[in-house]
Write an enzyme that holds these catalytic residues in place. Sequence first.
Site, PDB file in Angstrom:
ATOM      1  N   HIS A  82       0.860  -1.178  -0.143  1.00 33.37           N
ATOM      2  CA  HIS A  82       0.072  -0.120  -0.055  1.00 33.37           C
ATOM      3  C   HIS A  82       0.800   1.241   0.021  1.00 33.37           C
ATOM      4  O   HIS A  82       1.827   1.388   0.695  1.00 33.37           O
ATOM      5  CB  HIS A  82      -0.876  -0.027   1.099  1.00 33.37           C
ATOM      6  CG  HIS A  82      -1.751   1.373   1.131  1.00 33.37           C
ATOM      7  ND1 HIS A  82      -2.853   1.343   0.664  1.00 33.37           N
ATOM      8  CD2 HIS A  82      -1.495   2.536   1.998  1.00 33.37           C
ATOM      9  CE1 HIS A  82      -3.575   2.624   0.819  1.00 33.37           C
ATOM     10  NE2 HIS A  82      -2.554   3.101   1.656  1.00 33.37           N
ATOM     11  N   ASP A 161     -15.416   2.769   8.423  1.00 31.41           N
ATOM     12  CA  ASP A 161     -14.304   3.715   7.801  1.00 31.41           C
ATOM     13  C   ASP A 161     -15.015   4.897   6.945  1.00 31.41           C
ATOM     14  O   ASP A 161     -14.788   6.179   6.943  1.00 31.41           O
ATOM     15  CB  ASP A 161     -13.185   2.918   6.950  1.00 31.41           C
ATOM     16  CG  ASP A 161     -12.287   3.907   6.419  1.00 31.41           C
ATOM     17  OD1 ASP A 161     -11.570   4.524   6.879  1.00 31.41           O
ATOM     18  OD2 ASP A 161     -11.968   3.951   5.379  1.00 31.41           O
ATOM     19  N   LYS A 187      -8.713  -1.152   5.796  1.00 27.82           N
ATOM     20  CA  LYS A 187      -9.038  -1.583   4.482  1.00 27.82           C
ATOM     21  C   LYS A 187      -7.983  -2.671   4.058  1.00 27.82           C
ATOM     22  O   LYS A 187      -8.389  -3.606   3.240  1.00 27.82           O
ATOM     23  CB  LYS A 187      -8.838  -0.196   3.620  1.00 27.82           C
ATOM     24  CG  LYS A 187     -10.120   0.575   3.735  1.00 27.82           C
ATOM     25  CD  LYS A 187     -10.116   1.887   3.028  1.00 27.82           C
ATOM     26  CE  LYS A 187      -9.113   2.869   3.680  1.00 27.82           C
ATOM     27  NZ  LYS A 187      -9.398   4.325   3.416  1.00 27.82           N
TER      28      LYS A 187
HETATM   29  N1  URA Z   1      -6.117   7.492   3.398  1.00 32.87           N
HETATM   30  C1  URA Z   1      -7.232   6.873   4.123  1.00 32.87           C
HETATM   31  O1  URA Z   1      -7.544   5.670   3.590  1.00 32.87           O
HETATM   32  N2  URA Z   1      -7.577   7.336   5.336  1.00 32.87           N
HETATM   33  C2  URA Z   1      -7.215   8.406   5.973  1.00 32.87           C
HETATM   34  O2  URA Z   1      -7.624   8.582   6.976  1.00 32.87           O
HETATM   35  C3  URA Z   1      -6.287   9.210   5.144  1.00 32.87           C
HETATM   36  C4  URA Z   1      -5.729   8.689   3.879  1.00 32.87           C
END
Ligand code: URA
Length: 434
Positions: A82, A161, A187
């Site tokens: 990631h 989220d 995620k």
């Molecule tokens: N990217 C994300 O997926 N979440 C965040 O809180 C900030 C950047």
Amino acid sequence: MRMYDIIEKKRDGEKLSSEEIRFFVDGCTNGDIPDYQASALLMAVYFQDMIEEERAELTTAMVESGDQIDLSAISGIKVDKHSTGGVGDTTTLILAPLVASAGVPVAKMSGRGLGHTGGTIDKLEAVPGFHVEISIDEFINLVNRIKAAVVGQTGNLTPADKKLYSLRDVTATVNSIPLIASSIMSKKIASGADAIVLDVKTGAGAFMKELDDARELAQAMVSIGNRVGRNTMALISDMSQPLGYAVGNALEVREAIDTLQGKGPNDLTELCLELGSQMVVLANKADTLDEAKKQLTDNLNSGKAIEQFKVFLEAQGGDSDVADNPDLLPQASYTFELPAEKSGAVSEIEADAIGTAAMMLGAGRATKNSDIDLSVGIVLNKKIGDAVSQGESLLTIHANTKTVDDVKEKLYASIVISDETVEKPPLIYENISR
Ligand code: URA
Ligand code: CA
């Protein structure tokens, strides 16, 4: 349990129990907790922070708020990568076939781009015929058969989220280490990775502009990953200028092809080899980073990596002839050069602004539903530290409009030429592991 008490406890800097964190996350997801109380807790976390145990608990509760992808039918250790987001970051396109060529199963769930950072799916769709609309079963079969597949985000992944991010976005609480770290990690974990390699960017074009902040975020994510049983490490890499030369979807695919043939830009190649080696070691396909790096370098130079890319494209409907003939990719109608206004050494190429300029050309989405032009973008001819003479082209603009004066103006404002010699910035600052 009362939300009021949880807010008060965090407001006063106390540690929340796992039951309290779950009560909050579940209540937000199912709508039992009103937005004003959820927002109040987010603000309390912003000011009072969370200790590592709370962060891991928050992440797990978010993972369990929705579907989780079960990749257990894929043999081997599934390693995901990631990146916290950068301009011209073509690493995923390269890493998927590259580490697959070393025997690592790559099951990649990816998104489309929003704003000035392009999404991996948009880039891949520049390859004629390529599509990511495959079922999870097909996805798993492909990874078992050819080692690599990419699917669009499916299912109801981490609804907590989505809810929390939408509240953070309007309450000035996005920029909080425990909240960012749990958001990103939830995620990754829900999409099924056994092990995770993080590329945390720092510099003008990154979310975390300062190295200290990038380090704190990297440490927070590495701690969460390892606490929840996913082997996780992070590299902190430079995003003061775009990675490689190309920014824009088809242009980046072309750059990925060059790199997979062993003739890509040095910085992009080196970062892919470093991230890739970490992935190979986490997947237990090499004993040491040096051994992994040597194997990946051999695969770039021997043609094994580009062959793997062709197989991967074909399997998802893409025309693999693009690897031998990149002119088959969408091409813009016009090109424009940006001549240097004076001689000297390039000292700044502000990645943010280059990304915004590419977006103005149509390469990125201003809003979730905008269409993008896969052919347009920017190709740098110079990077920080390079010497340039007056009139020499700093970069080439690929556009589908006859005039690009506003884009040129933006680009001139983002590039600085110094009278002194300029050192190239380091590519990788630090390596954060457990
Ligand atoms: N990217 C994300 O997926 N979440 C965040 O809180 C900030 C950047
Ligand atoms: Ca690039």
